[in-house]
Design an enzyme around this catalytic site. Structure first.
Site, PDB file in Angstrom:
ATOM      1  N   HIS A  70      51.558 -28.918  50.770  1.00 23.81           N
ATOM      2  CA  HIS A  70      51.984 -29.429  49.390  1.00 23.81           C
ATOM      3  C   HIS A  70      53.153 -30.058  49.353  1.00 23.81           C
ATOM      4  CE1 HIS A  70      48.815 -27.053  47.510  1.00 23.81           C
ATOM      5  NE2 HIS A  70      49.139 -25.779  47.788  1.00 23.81           N
ATOM      6  N   HIS A 105      50.294 -24.279  55.299  1.00 23.11           N
ATOM      7  CA  HIS A 105      49.895 -24.603  54.059  1.00 23.11           C
ATOM      8  C   HIS A 105      50.752 -25.105  53.050  1.00 23.11           C
ATOM      9  CE1 HIS A 105      46.811 -23.813  50.672  1.00 23.11           C
ATOM     10  NE2 HIS A 105      47.777 -23.553  50.145  1.00 23.11           N
ATOM     11  N   GLU A 106      51.809 -24.402  52.760  1.00 27.95           N
ATOM     12  CA  GLU A 106      52.881 -24.830  51.601  1.00 27.95           C
ATOM     13  C   GLU A 106      53.512 -25.705  52.045  1.00 27.95           C
ATOM     14  OE1 GLU A 106      52.615 -23.009  48.986  1.00 27.95           O
ATOM     15  OE2 GLU A 106      51.563 -21.427  49.535  1.00 27.95           O
ATOM     16  N   HIS A 110      52.868 -33.567  50.389  1.00 31.72           N
ATOM     17  CA  HIS A 110      52.173 -34.162  49.216  1.00 31.72           C
ATOM     18  C   HIS A 110      53.271 -34.636  48.042  1.00 31.72           C
ATOM     19  CE1 HIS A 110      48.243 -34.366  46.477  1.00 31.72           C
ATOM     20  NE2 HIS A 110      48.648 -35.769  46.844  1.00 31.72           N
TER      21      HIS A 110
END
Length: 663
Positions: free
Chosen positions: A458, A454-455, A461
């Site tokens: 980010h 998940h991290e 991105h």
């Protein structure tokens, strides 16, 4: 003295930064930024995009990079001295930021640039200007006299209160411990016993998640579970130490936000929060949440009924739920989280994650050297065709002085500087996993693996953007309720057999995850998903109502109680003070935005369904996601990124199906 915060080196010298460096460096950088602001707003300074960027962005980006470094250290390596230095400069930095955001002359300059150059600028630069003009209005640039002064005072006080809230949660978490005997810890996994063992044979239990969660899941001693639960859910409340009580801070934060909204001409802070987001009104958000709650409720009721039946008349208080849920999962699917954990070592998972990123997005990741704030932190470079495109720090393990949770932050963003130099992005990836014990590698739960992916979503991105303009590069300028799309998208890889084969290797034998165990994990994937969905909706609806209903700060507990009565099937005990440590909305930027997790989950589930249809490692699909979502950053509206990737508007079907609530 040489001040590392004033260095123009590519990377901060984290190991060298000391509390005494903060005040002189920030004072100097603020003076430089103020001089740049004065120059940018002179009548003779041309209303030209490149001119403003050269003068202003250069100074404010340097200021921001230094302040980010201090803020990061404050979050991951907190000491009384650093905290004091950070808090001393926080009002000064906030004051400058607020004043710049409300500067009428600068606002006029940006409007003049838009009028003169708007049509001829790149799409990314048009977006920068559009966002800037909107943000000036939201930052009080149109306010006059007393209203302007009051707005500035609100920003300063809010920043102070949010920092205080965060400190209270950290101190209350770090400040509680209980020494248990081995007998009290019957059922608790061996690795937790090893990690908590004291020299005298007792075990020091804390509220850090790598200790707290397994005790709640496995400890047979019900009184011990109640003791930890009570301590955890009353952190930073009136039931603990008075100096850590967040009650007053919480009320004042919400009241100040409402006052800010009224100054800006909005009915509520929720409306202010939604102005730059995909969702347009509080009513649209609450309708979305209530619709999802209605769909999830039958599944949640079934989850709870099954749990009660399995517990066979045993008490089922909040401190019993994790214990009996784990027992039910073991009985139904014949495996435990503890069994799975033996197959996921940090030394296998991290390289496995990197290999997936390399395969999907045509990059290479290699470890490199850099100054770090703790010996367990590692640093990496990301290259494509031999060219450096990004760098990142990985800080995996929980420790005292480190804020709980997991997050991605930035050292700097991608930017084609006015000098013509290409600046590459640098990310900070932070988790709070259990540390290695002895000579064995750290063991991660499957949930930990999901958190890491998940991290890293980010991080991708932020790092894979091809946008060269500050303000819309990477995650900058991305609507808050869409910013979770890449992170939640990446979680899906953690449920793919081919992926888990790469990530797993038994801590003792090195054997990969057995197919039989994987099949059980898949069968259990949506175990209690109804309950979990309602829990997230409970948090989201509480957040939205708290910020949408003027006067809610006077009865925070009642708002939460009302929301629970409306959507929850499992009501916590009256002493529960969850809100007092709800840092996401009181200190973490998610105010009237916590719904974003569910909103973006809809987008990410639908985006992932394209990979399901076309092949998880289909090069064309991966390239399309890279091109239309990750590389675009905030240069295009998130809905346009989604439609360019998916070829249509998002649909809720995939979300419901992924969570076992379809049909």
């Amino acid at each position: 003295m040489n001040n590392p915060l004033l260095s123009t080196a590519a990377l901060p010298d984290f190991a060298a930064i000391q509390p005494e460096h903060v005040q002189p460096a920030m004072t100097e950088l603020l003076a430089v930024a103020q001089a740049a602001l004065d120059e940018a707003t002179q009548p003779e300074t041309p209303a030209d995009y490149d001119t403003l960027s050269r003068i202003l962005d250069t100074a404010t980006e340097r200021l921001g990079t230094a302040w980010h470094a201090v803020g990061h250290l404050n979050a991951v390596a907190d000491t009384p001295e650093l905290r004091e230095a950070y808090n001393a400069m926080l009002p000064v930095v906030t004051e400058f930021s607020t004043a710049m955001g409300a500067n009428e002359a600068l606002f006029a300059k940006y409007k003049a640039v838009m009028a003169a150059q708007g049509a001829s600028l790149s799409v990314a630069r048009q977006q920068v200007l559009k966002h800037a003009i909107r943000d000036f209005v939201l930052s009080g640039a149109e306010l006059q006299g007393q209203a302007r002064e009051r707005y500035a005072a609100i920003q300063e006080r809010s920043a102070e209160l949010q920092q205080q809230f965060s400190e209270h949660v950290l101190d209350a978490t770090d400040g509680w411990s209980y020494v248990a005997s081995t007998d009290e810890l019957a059922g608790v996994p061996q690795d937790v016993l090893d990690a908590t063992r004291l020299d005298d044979g007792g075990h020091k239990l804390t509220l850090h998640f790598p200790v707290y969660l397994p005790v709640m899941q496995y400890a047979e001693n019900r009184a011990l579970r109640e003791k930890l639960y009570r301590a955890y859910v009353t952190r930073a409340s009136e039931q603990g130490k008075p100096e850590w009580d967040n009650t007053a801070a919480m009320r004042e934060i919400v009241a100040l936000r409402q006052e800010e909204a009224q100054l800006l001409g909005y009915a509520s802070f929720a409306e202010v929060s939604l102005a730059p987001k995909m969702a347009s009104t509080p009513a649209e958000v609450t309708t979305f949440l209530r619709d999802l709650a209605k769909r999830a409720r039958p599944f949640a009721e079934k989850d709870l009924a099954e749990l009660r039946e399995f517990a066979k008349g045993q008490p089922l208080e909040s401190w019993d739920v994790s214990f009996w849920s784990e027992k039910l999962k073991e009985a139904r699917y014949a495996f435990s989280d503890q069994t799975v954990k033996q197959y996921f070592t940090a030394t296998k998972v991290v390289p496995g994650l990197f290999s997936i990123i390399e395969r999907l997005f045509d990059v290479s990741i290699t470890q490199a050297s850099a100054s770090v704030w703790h010996e367990t932190v590692t640093f990496y470079e990301m290259k494509r065709n031999g060219q450096l495109i990004a760098q990142f720090y990985l800080d995996l393990y929980a420790r005292n002085g480190k804020r709980p949770g997991a997050w991605m932050d930035e050292v700097r963003s991608r930017w084609l500087r006015p000098t013509g130099e290409q600046q590459t992005p640098v990310a900070l990836l932070t988790c709070n996993f259990a540390s290695p014990v002895g000579d064995k590698p750290a063991l991660l739960t499957h949930d930990d693996v999901i958190t890491l992916f998940h991290e890293f979503g980010h991080g991708l991105h932020h790092m894979l953007t091809q946008v060269n303009d500050l303000g819309v590069s990477g995650i900058s300028g991305v609507e808050w309720d869409a910013v979770e799309l890449p992170s939640q998208f990446m979680e899906n890889f953690c449920w793919e057999w081919d992926v888990l084969c790469q990530l797993s290797g038994h801590v003792d034998s090195g054997e990969p995850l057995p197919r039989e165990l994987f099949d059980k994990m898949i069968a259990a994937k949506n175990f209690q998903s109804g309950l979990m969905t309602l829990r997230q909706i409970e948090f989201s609806l509480f957040d939205m109502r708290l910020h949408a209903e003027p006067g809610a700060e006077g009865h925070v507990q009642k708002v939460l109680d009302d929301v629970r009565a409306e959507v929850a099937v499992l009501i916590p005990p009256p002493f529960n003070r969850f809100q007092h440590s709800f840092s996401h909305i009181f200190a973490g930027g998610y105010a009237a935005g916590y719904y974003s997790y569910k909103w973006a989950e809809l987008l990410s589930a639908d985006a992932w369904s394209a990979f399901e249809e076309e092949g998880v490692f289909n090069p064309a699909t991966g390239k399309r996601f890279l091109r239309e979502v990750l590389e675009q950053g905030g240069a295009r509206d998130a809905i346009d990124n989604f439609k360019a990737f998916r070829g249509r508007e998002p649909r809720i079907d995939a979300l419901l199906r992924h969570q076992g609530m379809g049909g």
